[in-house]
Design a protein around this motif. Structure first.
Motif, mmCIF file in Angstrom:
data_model
loop_
_atom_site.group_PDB
_atom_site.id
_atom_site.type_symbol
_atom_site.label_atom_id
_atom_site.label_comp_id
_atom_site.label_asym_id
_atom_site.label_seq_id
_atom_site.Cartn_x
_atom_site.Cartn_y
_atom_site.Cartn_z
ATOM 1 N N UNK A 5 10.588 55.491 15.874
ATOM 2 C CA UNK A 5 11.370 55.859 14.692
ATOM 3 C C UNK A 5 10.035 56.737 14.070
ATOM 4 N N UNK A 6 10.551 57.120 12.987
ATOM 5 C CA UNK A 6 9.767 58.182 12.067
ATOM 6 C C UNK A 6 8.559 57.272 11.465
ATOM 7 N N UNK A 7 8.631 56.144 11.421
ATOM 8 C CA UNK A 7 7.451 55.447 10.725
ATOM 9 C C UNK A 7 6.547 54.840 11.875
ATOM 10 N N UNK A 8 6.802 55.251 13.409
ATOM 11 C CA UNK A 8 5.855 54.722 14.171
ATOM 12 C C UNK A 8 6.293 53.232 14.992
ATOM 13 N N UNK A 9 7.305 52.976 14.284
ATOM 14 C CA UNK A 9 7.723 51.509 14.933
ATOM 15 C C UNK A 9 8.500 51.916 16.583
ATOM 16 N N UNK A 10 8.146 51.311 17.499
ATOM 17 C CA UNK A 10 8.276 51.690 18.761
ATOM 18 C C UNK A 10 9.853 50.840 18.951
ATOM 19 N N UNK A 11 10.873 51.912 19.456
ATOM 20 C CA UNK A 11 12.052 51.356 19.763
ATOM 21 C C UNK A 11 12.448 51.118 21.213
ATOM 22 N N UNK A 12 11.709 51.925 21.885
ATOM 23 C CA UNK A 12 12.157 51.740 23.514
ATOM 24 C C UNK A 12 10.913 52.264 24.254
ATOM 25 N N UNK A 13 10.775 51.374 25.479
ATOM 26 C CA UNK A 13 9.951 51.490 26.264
ATOM 27 C C UNK A 13 10.386 51.514 27.571
ATOM 28 N N UNK A 14 10.342 52.439 28.682
ATOM 29 C CA UNK A 14 11.251 52.631 29.838
ATOM 30 C C UNK A 14 10.696 51.418 30.714
ATOM 31 N N UNK A 15 11.212 51.311 31.849
ATOM 32 C CA UNK A 15 10.975 50.082 32.882
ATOM 33 C C UNK A 15 9.427 50.422 33.432
ATOM 34 N N UNK A 16 9.070 51.592 33.486
ATOM 35 C CA UNK A 16 7.971 51.916 34.065
ATOM 36 C C UNK A 16 6.639 51.139 33.462
ATOM 37 N N UNK A 17 6.891 51.317 32.098
ATOM 38 C CA UNK A 17 6.004 50.529 31.175
ATOM 39 C C UNK A 17 5.980 48.941 31.582
ATOM 40 N N UNK A 18 6.802 48.407 31.592
ATOM 41 C CA UNK A 18 7.122 46.793 31.706
ATOM 42 C C UNK A 18 6.508 46.633 33.355
ATOM 43 N N UNK A 19 6.848 47.288 34.415
ATOM 44 C CA UNK A 19 6.420 47.188 35.572
ATOM 45 C C UNK A 19 4.840 47.273 35.748
ATOM 46 N N UNK A 20 4.311 48.200 34.865
ATOM 47 C CA UNK A 20 3.081 48.384 35.023
ATOM 48 C C UNK A 20 2.147 47.359 34.360
ATOM 49 N N UNK A 21 2.602 47.039 33.141
ATOM 50 C CA UNK A 21 1.801 45.997 32.098
ATOM 51 C C UNK A 21 2.161 44.425 32.465
ATOM 52 N N UNK A 22 3.321 44.415 33.054
ATOM 53 C CA UNK A 22 3.970 43.106 33.097
ATOM 54 C C UNK A 22 4.319 42.328 32.106
ATOM 55 N N UNK A 23 4.356 42.854 30.784
ATOM 56 C CA UNK A 23 5.031 42.629 29.535
ATOM 57 C C UNK A 23 6.749 42.071 29.673
ATOM 58 N N UNK A 24 6.826 41.164 29.061
ATOM 59 C CA UNK A 24 8.159 40.814 28.976
ATOM 60 C C UNK A 24 9.262 41.854 28.502
ATOM 61 N N UNK A 25 10.453 42.002 28.946
ATOM 62 C CA UNK A 25 11.463 43.050 28.376
ATOM 63 C C UNK A 25 11.432 43.184 26.987
ATOM 64 N N UNK A 26 11.211 44.066 26.430
ATOM 65 C CA UNK A 26 11.241 44.501 24.741
ATOM 66 C C UNK A 26 9.811 43.970 24.059
ATOM 67 N N UNK A 27 8.960 43.378 24.757
ATOM 68 C CA UNK A 27 7.828 42.962 24.240
ATOM 69 C C UNK A 27 6.999 44.117 23.500
ATOM 70 N N UNK A 28 7.163 45.420 24.110
ATOM 71 C CA UNK A 28 6.410 46.403 23.635
ATOM 72 C C UNK A 28 6.884 46.965 22.446
ATOM 73 N N UNK A 29 7.945 46.777 22.075
ATOM 74 C CA UNK A 29 8.800 47.172 20.863
ATOM 75 C C UNK A 29 8.122 46.861 19.539
ATOM 76 N N UNK A 30 8.262 47.697 18.637
ATOM 77 C CA UNK A 30 7.487 47.326 17.354
ATOM 78 C C UNK A 30 5.928 47.725 17.591
ATOM 79 N N UNK A 31 4.947 46.831 17.153
ATOM 80 C CA UNK A 31 3.643 47.081 17.538
ATOM 81 C C UNK A 31 3.311 46.298 18.909
ATOM 82 N N UNK A 32 3.985 45.510 19.636
ATOM 83 C CA UNK A 32 3.807 45.064 20.602
ATOM 84 C C UNK A 32 3.266 45.773 21.835
ATOM 85 N N UNK A 33 3.307 46.909 21.978
ATOM 86 C CA UNK A 33 2.655 47.803 22.824
ATOM 87 C C UNK A 33 1.022 47.749 22.761
#
Length: 210
Positions: free
Chosen positions: A40-68
């Motif tokens: 979003x405009x303030x930098x809040x992450x609202x979406x990561x595609x599946x490639x991110x989760x496949x690479x990092x092993x993070x749980x679904x939606x875990x990268x959203x916000x500042x979770x990345x």
């Protein structure tokens, strides 16, 4: 226009509006071979595609916000976040590099590039960007910080393999005296007192490969 409510972090009250622009970006992200993200405009992450989760092993939606940032090397988290927030303030392209933790706990260098997207009325909607592997980046960066010259590294590489100054001079195509001068210069720069220590210090600092 769709809406998606978050339920997986302390900012669960945030409602993300999936307008046509964001839905279009998400459609592209889902088909990309890269790790693609949307904010979003303030930098809040609202979406990561599946490639991110496949690479990092993070749980679904875990990268959203500042979770990345939790998937980044601890020394790279704050610089990467500050660089991104600075870009959002200036509405400029975001470009940085950091070490990203892979699902097997190995860190890999990636290049992150993000571009602002705007709403129909000209307001900043947020950023869409991607992370791409940058294998070799750490090596090239280290060489840029090298204290030895290319010729000194070449000479020390042969010294580390047990070659005498005469043997190294024949291989490289320079005089034995010049080889010895490079050896002495390298010893001074690396604080070594003999050839064995020179080879050890050079390898330890990544100047040569053994």
């Amino acid at each position: 226009m769709g809406a998606h409510a978050r339920h997986d972090d302390i900012r669960s009250d945030r409602i993300v509006l999936w307008d046509p622009i964001r839905l279009g970006l998400r459609g592209v992200a889902d088909k990309s071979p890269l790790m693609v993200w949307i904010t979003e405009a303030d930098g809040y992450c609202i979406y990561m595609n599946q490639n991110w989760y496949d690479f990092t092993g993070q749980a679904p939606h875990a990268a959203e916000g500042d979770g990345w940032t939790l998937a980044l090397h601890k020394d790279d988290r704050q610089p990467a976040l500050e660089a991104f927030l600075s870009a959002t303030e200036r509405r400029s392209t975001y470009h940085t590099e950091y070490r990203l933790c892979r699902h097997d706990q190995e860190f890999r260098w990636v290049v992150a590039i993000g571009h602002p997207y705007f709403t129909p009325d000209g307001k900043l909607g947020g950023y869409v960007g991607s992370d791409a592997s940058a294998e070799g980046l750490a090596v090239s960066r280290h060489k840029a910080d090298s204290v030895l010259t290319p010729r000194e590294r070449e000479v020390v590489q042969w010294v580390a393999q047990g070659k005498t100054s005469h043997e190294a001079s024949i291989i490289i195509g320079i005089s034995s005296r010049t080889v010895e001068q490079h050896v002495q210069a390298a010893m001074v720069k690396l604080g070594a007192t003999n050839r064995v220590q020179l080879a050890v210090e050079a390898a330890k600092r990544g100047e040569i490969e053994i």
